[in-house]
Design a protein around this motif. Sequence first.
Motif, PDB file in Angstrom:
ATOM      1  N   LYS A   1       0.828  -1.213   0.000  1.00  0.00           N
ATOM      2  CA  LYS A   1       0.000   0.000   0.000  1.00  0.00           C
ATOM      3  C   LYS A   1       0.856   1.254   0.000  1.00  0.00           C
ATOM      4  CE  LYS A   1      -2.516  -1.442   3.527  1.00  0.00           C
ATOM      5  NZ  LYS A   1      -3.543  -1.445   4.609  1.00  0.00           N
TER       6      LYS A   1
ATOM      7  N   ASN B   1      -0.816   1.175  -4.068  1.00  0.00           N
ATOM      8  CA  ASN B   1      -2.060   1.544  -3.379  1.00  0.00           C
ATOM      9  C   ASN B   1      -2.702   0.263  -2.860  1.00  0.00           C
ATOM     10  OD1 ASN B   1      -3.697   0.377  -5.545  1.00  0.00           O
ATOM     11  ND2 ASN B   1      -3.226   2.208  -6.731  1.00  0.00           N
ATOM     12  N   GLU B   2      -3.754   0.411  -2.082  1.00  0.00           N
ATOM     13  CA  GLU B   2      -4.344  -0.757  -1.417  1.00  0.00           C
ATOM     14  C   GLU B   2      -4.896  -1.767  -2.414  1.00  0.00           C
ATOM     15  OE1 GLU B   2      -7.429  -1.894   2.204  1.00  0.00           O
ATOM     16  OE2 GLU B   2      -7.073   0.208   1.672  1.00  0.00           O
TER      17      GLU B   2
ATOM     18  N   TYR C   1       2.736  -1.402 -10.376  1.00  0.00           N
ATOM     19  CA  TYR C   1       2.041  -0.122 -10.228  1.00  0.00           C
ATOM     20  C   TYR C   1       2.310   0.785 -11.430  1.00  0.00           C
ATOM     21  CZ  TYR C   1       0.725   4.430  -8.324  1.00  0.00           C
ATOM     22  OH  TYR C   1       0.158   5.675  -8.146  1.00  0.00           O
TER      23      TYR C   1
ATOM     24  N   THR D   1      -0.875   1.734 -13.930  1.00  0.00           N
ATOM     25  CA  THR D   1      -1.333   3.131 -13.883  1.00  0.00           C
ATOM     26  C   THR D   1      -0.696   4.004 -14.959  1.00  0.00           C
ATOM     27  OG1 THR D   1       0.381   3.799 -12.302  1.00  0.00           O
ATOM     28  CG2 THR D   1      -1.689   2.931 -11.405  1.00  0.00           C
TER      29      THR D   1
END
Length: 226
Positions: free
Chosen positions: A64, A68-69, A216, A220
């Motif tokens: 996280k 992110n979570e 990530y 993203t």
Amino acid sequence: MNELWLFFGFLGHDQYTQLIVHTIIAAILSIVVAKLATRNLQLIPSGCQNVMEATVSGMLYIGKDVANEEIARKYLTLAGSLAIFIFMANAIGIIPGFEAPTANVNLTLTLALIVFVYYHFEGIRAQGLGHYIAHFAGPVKWLAPLMFPVEILSHFSRIISLAFRLFGNIKGDDLFLAVLLMLAPWVFPLAGYALLTFSAFLQAFIFMVLTYVYLYGAITGQEEAL
């Protein structure tokens, strides 16, 4: 470390035989730990369940923090499994009579390729093939001919980074242990073993963090987060 006695030396001292044997041992140890932690789940954990719950919670917390979570939870299976397996593979090399399979570049390169292929696959699935390829060109269109090959090379360099960082550190640990045992074969070198245990944990932790970071960035498109 072929000059040292090995428990499975009777199978052959060539590096590939020992790599396969010790990789299987590390995998079995990882599975055994997972089974021990989940065979008798309790509301108030104790023993192995308590240790593994703390470990998984720590992995999620790091995930996280790095990403992110949502990504941390979704890819915990991959990142966590790699971390546990790599730690076991690193740690067995500390025990005299065993070799760390992660001290062999063939294994570390395989693990790096798994992460490399998987994060690109997830990036394409999340963004679409066209958009994912386009982000390699960068935000400035007129710089695209320059940025695209640079980005491609930087991504391929991650394979080298993942594979050789792990291999180099664990190989160095193996050599350090070999020297330690030759210099003090009848004295249990506690300080050295503590240092090697910490290194085994640290390298597994770094590999897990980088796996999260690459996932990530691919999902993203925020490569600047890397």
